[in-house]
Scaffold this motif. Structure first.
Motif, PDB file in Angstrom:
ATOM      1  N   ARG A   2       0.837  -1.204   0.000  1.00 45.13           N
ATOM      2  CA  ARG A   2       0.000   0.000   0.000  1.00 45.13           C
ATOM      3  C   ARG A   2       0.872   1.254   0.000  1.00 45.13           C
ATOM      4  NH1 ARG A   2      -2.261  -2.099   4.914  1.00 45.13           N
ATOM      5  NH2 ARG A   2      -1.473  -0.163   5.745  1.00 45.13           N
ATOM      6  N   ALA A   3       0.409   2.254  -0.699  1.00 43.48           N
ATOM      7  CA  ALA A   3       1.161   3.506  -0.771  1.00 43.48           C
ATOM      8  C   ALA A   3       1.184   4.214   0.573  1.00 43.48           C
ATOM      9  CB  ALA A   3       0.552   4.418  -1.831  1.00 43.48           C
ATOM     10  N   GLY A   4       0.199   3.953   1.424  1.00 39.29           N
ATOM     11  CA  GLY A   4       0.105   4.633   2.709  1.00 39.29           C
ATOM     12  C   GLY A   4       1.009   4.050   3.783  1.00 39.29           C
ATOM     13  N   ASP A   5       1.663   2.924   3.527  1.00 43.54           N
ATOM     14  CA  ASP A   5       2.511   2.293   4.526  1.00 43.54           C
ATOM     15  C   ASP A   5       3.915   2.886   4.453  1.00 43.54           C
ATOM     16  OD1 ASP A   5       3.481   0.696   6.493  1.00 43.54           O
ATOM     17  OD2 ASP A   5       2.993  -1.198   5.505  1.00 43.54           O
ATOM     18  N   LYS A   6       4.048   4.088   4.980  1.00 44.04           N
ATOM     19  CA  LYS A   6       5.301   4.832   4.857  1.00 44.04           C
ATOM     20  C   LYS A   6       6.453   4.176   5.600  1.00 44.04           C
ATOM     21  CE  LYS A   6       3.090   9.252   4.076  1.00 44.04           C
ATOM     22  NZ  LYS A   6       2.922  10.629   4.519  1.00 44.04           N
ATOM     23  N   ALA A   7       6.179   3.548   6.740  1.00 48.91           N
ATOM     24  CA  ALA A   7       7.248   2.910   7.505  1.00 48.91           C
ATOM     25  C   ALA A   7       7.855   1.758   6.707  1.00 48.91           C
ATOM     26  CB  ALA A   7       6.724   2.415   8.846  1.00 48.91           C
ATOM     27  N   SER A  10       9.854   3.161   3.675  1.00 47.79           N
ATOM     28  CA  SER A  10      11.114   3.755   4.111  1.00 47.79           C
ATOM     29  C   SER A  10      12.126   2.684   4.509  1.00 47.79           C
ATOM     30  CB  SER A  10      10.858   4.691   5.291  1.00 47.79           C
ATOM     31  OG  SER A  10      12.066   5.193   5.794  1.00 47.79           O
ATOM     32  N   ALA A  11      11.682   1.699   5.280  1.00 51.07           N
ATOM     33  CA  ALA A  11      12.586   0.635   5.724  1.00 51.07           C
ATOM     34  C   ALA A  11      13.118  -0.164   4.545  1.00 51.07           C
ATOM     35  CB  ALA A  11      11.862  -0.288   6.707  1.00 51.07           C
ATOM     36  N   LEU A  12      12.247  -0.501   3.612  1.00 48.67           N
ATOM     37  CA  LEU A  12      12.674  -1.305   2.473  1.00 48.67           C
ATOM     38  C   LEU A  12      13.592  -0.522   1.537  1.00 48.67           C
ATOM     39  CD1 LEU A  12       9.379  -3.238   1.776  1.00 48.67           C
ATOM     40  CD2 LEU A  12      11.450  -4.079   2.887  1.00 48.67           C
ATOM     41  N   ARG A  13      13.305   0.747   1.326  1.00 43.95           N
ATOM     42  CA  ARG A  13      14.161   1.558   0.447  1.00 43.95           C
ATOM     43  C   ARG A  13      15.565   1.682   1.004  1.00 43.95           C
ATOM     44  NH1 ARG A  13      10.291   6.529  -1.341  1.00 43.95           N
ATOM     45  NH2 ARG A  13       9.309   5.475  -3.077  1.00 43.95           N
ATOM     46  N   THR A  14      15.667   2.014   2.286  1.00 47.22           N
ATOM     47  CA  THR A  14      17.002   2.206   2.854  1.00 47.22           C
ATOM     48  C   THR A  14      17.767   0.895   2.961  1.00 47.22           C
ATOM     49  OG1 THR A  14      16.110   2.123   5.109  1.00 47.22           O
ATOM     50  CG2 THR A  14      16.408   4.305   4.125  1.00 47.22           C
ATOM     51  N   THR A  15      17.057  -0.202   3.221  1.00 41.84           N
ATOM     52  CA  THR A  15      17.728  -1.498   3.308  1.00 41.84           C
ATOM     53  C   THR A  15      18.185  -1.952   1.925  1.00 41.84           C
ATOM     54  OG1 THR A  15      16.437  -2.066   5.260  1.00 41.84           O
ATOM     55  CG2 THR A  15      17.502  -3.878   4.097  1.00 41.84           C
ATOM     56  N   ALA A  67      17.760  -3.503  11.065  1.00 46.03           N
ATOM     57  CA  ALA A  67      16.695  -3.516  12.073  1.00 46.03           C
ATOM     58  C   ALA A  67      17.256  -3.129  13.437  1.00 46.03           C
ATOM     59  CB  ALA A  67      16.031  -4.884  12.127  1.00 46.03           C
ATOM     60  N   ALA A  68      18.415  -3.673  13.792  1.00 44.09           N
ATOM     61  CA  ALA A  68      19.032  -3.358  15.079  1.00 44.09           C
ATOM     62  C   ALA A  68      19.398  -1.878  15.171  1.00 44.09           C
ATOM     63  CB  ALA A  68      20.271  -4.219  15.285  1.00 44.09           C
ATOM     64  N   GLU A  69      19.854  -1.322  14.068  1.00 41.21           N
ATOM     65  CA  GLU A  69      20.193   0.108  14.040  1.00 41.21           C
ATOM     66  C   GLU A  69      18.966   0.966  14.333  1.00 41.21           C
ATOM     67  OE1 GLU A  69      21.497   3.132  10.536  1.00 41.21           O
ATOM     68  OE2 GLU A  69      22.623   1.253  10.664  1.00 41.21           O
ATOM     69  N   ARG A  70      17.843   0.582  13.764  1.00 38.92           N
ATOM     70  CA  ARG A  70      16.604   1.329  14.008  1.00 38.92           C
ATOM     71  C   ARG A  70      16.136   1.182  15.452  1.00 38.92           C
ATOM     72  NH1 ARG A  70      16.946   0.504   8.836  1.00 38.92           N
ATOM     73  NH2 ARG A  70      15.848   1.798   7.335  1.00 38.92           N
ATOM     74  N   LEU A  71      16.242  -0.029  15.991  1.00 38.32           N
ATOM     75  CA  LEU A  71      15.830  -0.248  17.377  1.00 38.32           C
ATOM     76  C   LEU A  71      16.733   0.502  18.346  1.00 38.32           C
ATOM     77  CD1 LEU A  71      14.917  -4.041  17.248  1.00 38.32           C
ATOM     78  CD2 LEU A  71      13.343  -2.098  17.418  1.00 38.32           C
ATOM     79  N   ASP A  72      18.035   0.539  18.063  1.00 39.56           N
ATOM     80  CA  ASP A  72      18.962   1.301  18.909  1.00 39.56           C
ATOM     81  C   ASP A  72      18.652   2.787  18.864  1.00 39.56           C
ATOM     82  OD1 ASP A  72      20.263  -1.024  19.620  1.00 39.56           O
ATOM     83  OD2 ASP A  72      21.930  -0.744  18.212  1.00 39.56           O
ATOM     84  N   LEU A  89      10.539   4.346  13.906  1.00 42.50           N
ATOM     85  CA  LEU A  89      11.729   3.513  13.804  1.00 42.50           C
ATOM     86  C   LEU A  89      11.439   2.079  14.241  1.00 42.50           C
ATOM     87  CD1 LEU A  89      14.421   6.007  15.113  1.00 42.50           C
ATOM     88  CD2 LEU A  89      14.288   5.042  12.811  1.00 42.50           C
ATOM     89  N   ARG A  90      10.650   1.927  15.311  1.00 39.38           N
ATOM     90  CA  ARG A  90      10.267   0.578  15.755  1.00 39.38           C
ATOM     91  C   ARG A  90       9.413  -0.118  14.700  1.00 39.38           C
ATOM     92  NH1 ARG A  90       8.997   3.390  20.309  1.00 39.38           N
ATOM     93  NH2 ARG A  90      10.697   3.480  21.776  1.00 39.38           N
ATOM     94  N   ALA A  91       8.524   0.621  14.059  1.00 35.95           N
ATOM     95  CA  ALA A  91       7.682   0.046  13.004  1.00 35.95           C
ATOM     96  C   ALA A  91       8.543  -0.389  11.814  1.00 35.95           C
ATOM     97  CB  ALA A  91       6.630   1.055  12.560  1.00 35.95           C
ATOM     98  N   GLU A  92       9.538   0.409  11.457  1.00 34.78           N
ATOM     99  CA  GLU A  92      10.441   0.038  10.369  1.00 34.78           C
ATOM    100  C   GLU A  92      11.221  -1.229  10.719  1.00 34.78           C
ATOM    101  OE1 GLU A  92      12.938   3.303   9.201  1.00 34.78           O
ATOM    102  OE2 GLU A  92      11.233   4.596   8.731  1.00 34.78           O
TER     103      GLU A  92
END
Length: 106
Positions: A2-7, A10-15, A67-72, A89-92
């Motif tokens: 979905r286009a509305g799932d920004k988290a 964002s997570a997939l693009r940066t990864t 994922a660990a970087e985002r959680l930290d 960040l937790r959602a990502e």
């Protein structure tokens, strides 16, 4: 997706960008120095090299690290003003860990 799932986006693009960077072959500085203009490579693709192929284990480790970087980072955002950013960040991180659920069984 979905286009509305920004988290997730964002997570997939940066990864994916981190994985793309890991596949890149580093250019040695010595290859770039000391060449006269007439000795430099010429033509389309003259300086292209094959990219590295990452193993499945390397990809899984990189996704875990993302994922660990985002959680930290989320854990460090303790001020109430940063609660929304920490939640994002937790959602990502959850999105990335969700993709790993199926790969651990392999």
């Amino acid at each position: 997706m979905r286009a509305g799932d920004k988290a997730a986006v964002s997570a997939l693009r940066t990864t994916l960008a981190a994985l793309d960077n890991a596949e890149a072959v580093s250019v040695e500085e010595t290859q770039l120095r000391g060449l006269a203009l007439e000795q430099s490579p010429v033509g389309a693709g003259a300086t292209e090299v094959a990219r590295r192929e990452l193993s499945e284990h390397s990809v899984v480790e990189m996704v875990k690290a993302e994922a660990a970087e985002r959680l930290d980072a989320a854990a460090q955002l303790t001020a109430p003003a940063h609660a929304q950013r920490a939640a994002r960040l937790r959602a990502e991180a959850d999105v990335l860990l969700h993709f790993l659920d199926g790969s651990d069984a392999a």
